[in-house]
Motif scaffolding. Structure first.
Motif, PDB file in Angstrom:
ATOM      1  N   LEU A  99      62.205  43.333  74.420  1.00 42.95           N
ATOM      2  CA  LEU A  99      62.619  42.418  73.354  1.00 42.95           C
ATOM      3  C   LEU A  99      63.586  43.097  72.400  1.00 42.95           C
ATOM      4  O   LEU A  99      64.566  42.484  71.947  1.00 42.95           O
ATOM      5  CB  LEU A  99      61.389  41.920  72.589  1.00 42.95           C
ATOM      6  CG  LEU A  99      60.468  40.952  73.335  1.00 42.95           C
ATOM      7  CD1 LEU A  99      59.200  40.719  72.523  1.00 42.95           C
ATOM      8  CD2 LEU A  99      61.168  39.642  73.630  1.00 42.95           C
ATOM      9  N   ALA A 100      63.311  44.363  72.074  1.00 43.52           N
ATOM     10  CA  ALA A 100      64.199  45.104  71.178  1.00 43.52           C
ATOM     11  C   ALA A 100      65.581  45.256  71.802  1.00 43.52           C
ATOM     12  O   ALA A 100      66.606  45.149  71.108  1.00 43.52           O
ATOM     13  CB  ALA A 100      63.596  46.473  70.856  1.00 43.52           C
ATOM     14  N   TYR A 101      65.623  45.489  73.103  1.00 45.30           N
ATOM     15  CA  TYR A 101      66.920  45.636  73.777  1.00 45.30           C
ATOM     16  C   TYR A 101      67.676  44.309  73.795  1.00 45.30           C
ATOM     17  O   TYR A 101      68.898  44.282  73.612  1.00 45.30           O
ATOM     18  CB  TYR A 101      66.719  46.157  75.205  1.00 45.30           C
ATOM     19  CG  TYR A 101      68.031  46.369  75.933  1.00 45.30           C
ATOM     20  CD1 TYR A 101      68.786  47.521  75.700  1.00 45.30           C
ATOM     21  CD2 TYR A 101      68.519  45.412  76.810  1.00 45.30           C
ATOM     22  CE1 TYR A 101      70.001  47.712  76.340  1.00 45.30           C
ATOM     23  CE2 TYR A 101      69.737  45.597  77.449  1.00 45.30           C
ATOM     24  CZ  TYR A 101      70.473  46.743  77.209  1.00 45.30           C
ATOM     25  OH  TYR A 101      71.687  46.924  77.837  1.00 45.30           O
ATOM     26  N   LYS A 102      66.981  43.220  74.032  1.00 43.54           N
ATOM     27  CA  LYS A 102      67.642  41.914  74.011  1.00 43.54           C
ATOM     28  C   LYS A 102      68.182  41.604  72.619  1.00 43.54           C
ATOM     29  O   LYS A 102      69.240  40.994  72.468  1.00 43.54           O
ATOM     30  CB  LYS A 102      66.666  40.821  74.448  1.00 43.54           C
ATOM     31  CG  LYS A 102      66.347  40.836  75.929  1.00 43.54           C
ATOM     32  CD  LYS A 102      65.410  39.701  76.293  1.00 43.54           C
ATOM     33  CE  LYS A 102      65.146  39.638  77.787  1.00 43.54           C
ATOM     34  NZ  LYS A 102      64.230  38.524  78.146  1.00 43.54           N
ATOM     35  N   TYR A 103      67.433  42.029  71.597  1.00 42.89           N
ATOM     36  CA  TYR A 103      67.882  41.824  70.224  1.00 42.89           C
ATOM     37  C   TYR A 103      69.078  42.711  69.903  1.00 42.89           C
ATOM     38  O   TYR A 103      70.053  42.269  69.287  1.00 42.89           O
ATOM     39  CB  TYR A 103      66.726  42.104  69.250  1.00 42.89           C
ATOM     40  CG  TYR A 103      67.165  42.260  67.815  1.00 42.89           C
ATOM     41  CD1 TYR A 103      67.606  41.161  67.084  1.00 42.89           C
ATOM     42  CD2 TYR A 103      67.164  43.513  67.196  1.00 42.89           C
ATOM     43  CE1 TYR A 103      68.021  41.299  65.771  1.00 42.89           C
ATOM     44  CE2 TYR A 103      67.580  43.652  65.888  1.00 42.89           C
ATOM     45  CZ  TYR A 103      68.009  42.544  65.175  1.00 42.89           C
ATOM     46  OH  TYR A 103      68.434  42.699  63.877  1.00 42.89           O
ATOM     47  N   HIS A 104      69.002  43.973  70.324  1.00 44.31           N
ATOM     48  CA  HIS A 104      70.061  44.932  69.987  1.00 44.31           C
ATOM     49  C   HIS A 104      70.297  45.844  71.182  1.00 44.31           C
ATOM     50  O   HIS A 104      69.691  46.911  71.291  1.00 44.31           O
ATOM     51  CB  HIS A 104      69.653  45.751  68.758  1.00 44.31           C
ATOM     52  CG  HIS A 104      70.673  46.769  68.357  1.00 44.31           C
ATOM     53  ND1 HIS A 104      71.898  46.439  67.851  1.00 44.31           N
ATOM     54  CD2 HIS A 104      70.639  48.128  68.390  1.00 44.31           C
ATOM     55  CE1 HIS A 104      72.586  47.547  67.581  1.00 44.31           C
ATOM     56  NE2 HIS A 104      71.839  48.580  67.905  1.00 44.31           N
ATOM     57  N   PRO A 105      71.144  45.426  72.129  1.00 45.96           N
ATOM     58  CA  PRO A 105      71.420  46.278  73.299  1.00 45.96           C
ATOM     59  C   PRO A 105      71.869  47.669  72.877  1.00 45.96           C
ATOM     60  O   PRO A 105      72.809  47.822  72.097  1.00 45.96           O
ATOM     61  CB  PRO A 105      72.542  45.517  74.020  1.00 45.96           C
ATOM     62  CG  PRO A 105      72.371  44.098  73.599  1.00 45.96           C
ATOM     63  CD  PRO A 105      71.892  44.162  72.177  1.00 45.96           C
TER      64      PRO A 105
END
Length: 636
Positions: A99-105
């Protein structure tokens, strides 16, 4: 009373009959029978308070996690466990990180994800097992629960990367689980504790696996899990959905045991899975069961901060929330309640689920996280101290520290969402949100706001061509006086607790402005002993020993205006110590003939209370003096 008992009995018989006769089971093998009303944005960029909290968690919790520590329990030489739940930590951290990666790659995070996924798959046994339990203890205690989190992580990474190795890994876990269960009689609800809820919450990834593979054996397994819920030794999550969650079973002799049927986190996890099965089958009874239980939990358990449960169990806690409560408000419970609300929000588009999710996020979730995002409390009282959770299972990590970011990063994707008719604004957070219009053109929604510091929200559209569509805007239930305009013109009949739908031809630089009612509201406890708390917008306010010269145990009566609201004076911010701070007038307790005059007391937002550099004490609920002359009023 007798009529109510008859009604409950009838509903139980009706639901059980539907299940027994198979009328809840869809006959088609089509993947999805029900589509979500709301879809997440394709991209987003947040600014301000929420963005700061997300960035702190990303930098100080997610990116610093030692991946080898998470994978170590799965290695062959460590598969000796018989009791504990080390195997959940990889999946909780991994799904948070996705989820963190989707929010901020982020390239560094992507590398960690690759290492974590590849490292986990390297531990997979020839028969498909991924876990840390000794062979003789497979399927016991937390073994299936841990397999669930491994499948959720692998499927989330497959969804992100389309790397078929991840899907194959999840398939092999599921096939091995089904094989092992069948070899032992096929009954999942007798495996582990809590009426089989921990084990049978594997329903969620099994449903997702069917959606990816269209292999009917996974749909059949999912239906079988739900059928077994209604066994006499099962959790009876369907037929008991209209019974209070704290009263579904007798109090067990052993609190953390197989006979315990009130386990909050695991119960809601099962209902998350049931919503996935509803999407696959279209059986309305599944959805109704979840809605019944959601209403039950909201009405009897969820406190002013948006969470609940004592020692991890439902206990009818809403009514007694002003009292000191043992091991109150587990972060895992807060996260799962938030996720369940957002599941129902995207499924239905109904604003009541956003109302609950917002309260939980700004209070229970942000309040359980340390100011820099590095640590999470396991329990977070309404009156007391915020203390970090201790390590579990011989690891320098605990369930809530692993789970907290799952709730934190779940929220952003529900702020502005697309829908068939246009778009819907559920929450108010400064940032830009990339969507697609009903006709397929690029649509950017720009929110400008410092909410919840103020109730002023401005929305601007960026699009290439004018287009007719609908914008839905949630008006929070607590906001009694509201003003909504489009390009300066008033929108009429704006009611609190509703989704306001505006349909017109929208064009670039169209502007929507919303003013919400941010007056201080008195909230009274419902336990018969007079206590009150103060909320402003979605934020619970608290006294904090950092700010007060008067002891927190002093009994204070609020000064209110003629409409019953608490006048609040905002004080300058101090981002290293608190998000918001206000002054309010109170009348202190008096044991003289002539009462003392008002005093000024500082209040801060609940998430900041007790969350500074020092572990200060804080207090949300403030008891009131019993006065027989008051006739039920706060004022004597």
């Amino acid at each position: 009373m007798n009529n109510w008992i008859i009604k409950i009995a009838f509903c139980q018989i009706f639901l059980f009959a539907m299940i027994s006769q198979g009328s809840l089971v869809a006959q088609s093998n089509a993947k999805w029978k029900v589509n979500d009303v709301l879809q997440p944005p394709s991209a987003l960029h947040l600014e301000g308070y929420v963005a700061d909290r997300l960035n702190g968690s990303l930098e100080n919790r997610i990116l610093v996690q030692n991946i080898n520590d998470l994978i170590k329990p799965f290695k062959l030489e460590h598969r000796t466990e018989t009791t504990f739940w080390q195997s959940e930590f990889w999946g909780k951290w991994f799904t948070s990180a996705i989820l963190a990666y989707k929010y901020h790659p982020d390239a560094g995070l992507k590398q960690l994800l690759d290492e974590a996924a590849t490292g986990l798959l390297a531990t997979q046994a020839a028969d498909g097992y991924i876990g840390n339990y000794a062979q003789a203890n497979h399927l016991q205690q937390w073994d299936i629960w841990g397999r669930k989190y491994c499948m959720l992580g692998l499927l989330a990474y497959y969804d992100l990367s389309r790397d078929k190795k991840m899907l194959i890994g999840a398939i092999r876990i599921a096939d091995h689980l089904i094989s092992e269960l069948n070899a032992q009689g096929g009954i999942i609800v007798t495996k582990g504790n809590y009426k089989g809820m921990a084990a049978s919450s594997v329903l969620e990834p099994i449903c997702l696996l069917y959606s990816y593979t269209n292999d009917v054996k996974y749909l059949d397994f999912a239906k079988e899990i739900v059928r077994q819920w209604e066994r006499s030794d099962g959790p009876q999550l369907l037929s008991k959905s209209i019974i209070k969650v704290s009263e579904r079973f007798p109090k067990p002799k052993n609190w953390y045991s197989a006979e315990q049927g009130q386990k909050a986190y695991e119960m809601m996890s099962c209902y998350e899975g049931l919503l996935e099965l509803y999407r696959l089958t279209g059986n309305d009874a599944y959805k109704q069961v979840v809605v019944n239980s959601w209403e039950n939990i909201r009405n009897t358990e969820i406190n002013i901060a948006g969470s609940g449960a004592s020692t991890e169990m439902w206990f009818g806690g809403k009514e007694v929330q002003a009292f000191p409560i043992h091991h109150y408000q587990e972060t895992c419970v807060s996260v799962t309640w938030l996720k369940l609300n957002n599941q129902l929000l995207r499924l239905t588009g109904e604003s009541r689920y956003a109302d609950e999710a917002e309260r939980t996020y700004y209070n229970a979730i942000l309040g359980s996280m340390s100011a820099n995002g590095a640590a999470w409390a396991k329990y977070t009282p309404l009156n007391g101290q915020r203390l970090p959770g201790s390590g579990q299972c011989g690891m320098d990590l605990n369930c809530c520290e692993a789970s907290g970011p799952r709730g934190l990063f779940n929220f952003p994707f529900h702020i502005v969402m697309g829908r068939r008719e246009g778009l819907q604004i559920n929450f108010f957070v400064q940032g830009t949100y990339q969507l697609e219009s009903p006709l397929g053109q690029r649509l950017k929604v720009i929110q400008s706001t410092d909410y919840p510091k103020s109730g002023s929200i401005n929305v601007e559209l960026d699009m290439d061509k004018p287009e007719a569509f609908e914008i839905g805007i949630r008006i929070p239930e607590w906001s009694k006086v509201n003003k909504l305009t489009v390009n300066g013109g008033d929108v009429v009949d704006v009611k609190n607790g509703e989704l306001i739908r505006i349909k017109r031809i929208w064009k670039r630089e169209d502007k929507i402005s919303l003013e919400l009612d941010m007056r201080g509201r008195l909230i009274e406890s419902g336990n018969g002993v007079r206590s009150f708390a103060i909320m402003r917008g979605p934020i619970v306010l608290a006294r904090d020993s950092r700010f007060e010269g008067v002891g927190l145990e002093a009994i204070l009566e609020p000064v209110t205006d003629q409409q019953g609201y608490v006048p609040l004076k905002e004080l300058p911010g101090n981002p290293t110590e608190y998000f918001m701070r206000f002054e309010a007038g109170f009348i202190p307790e008096s044991y003289t003939e002539t009462p003392a005059g008002p005093v000024t007391i500082s209040l801060c937002d609940y998430a900041s209370a007790g969350n500074g550099h020092n572990n200060s004490f804080y207090k949300v609920w403030m008891p009131q003096l019993i006065n027989p002359k008051s006739n039920g009023s706060f004022h004597p």
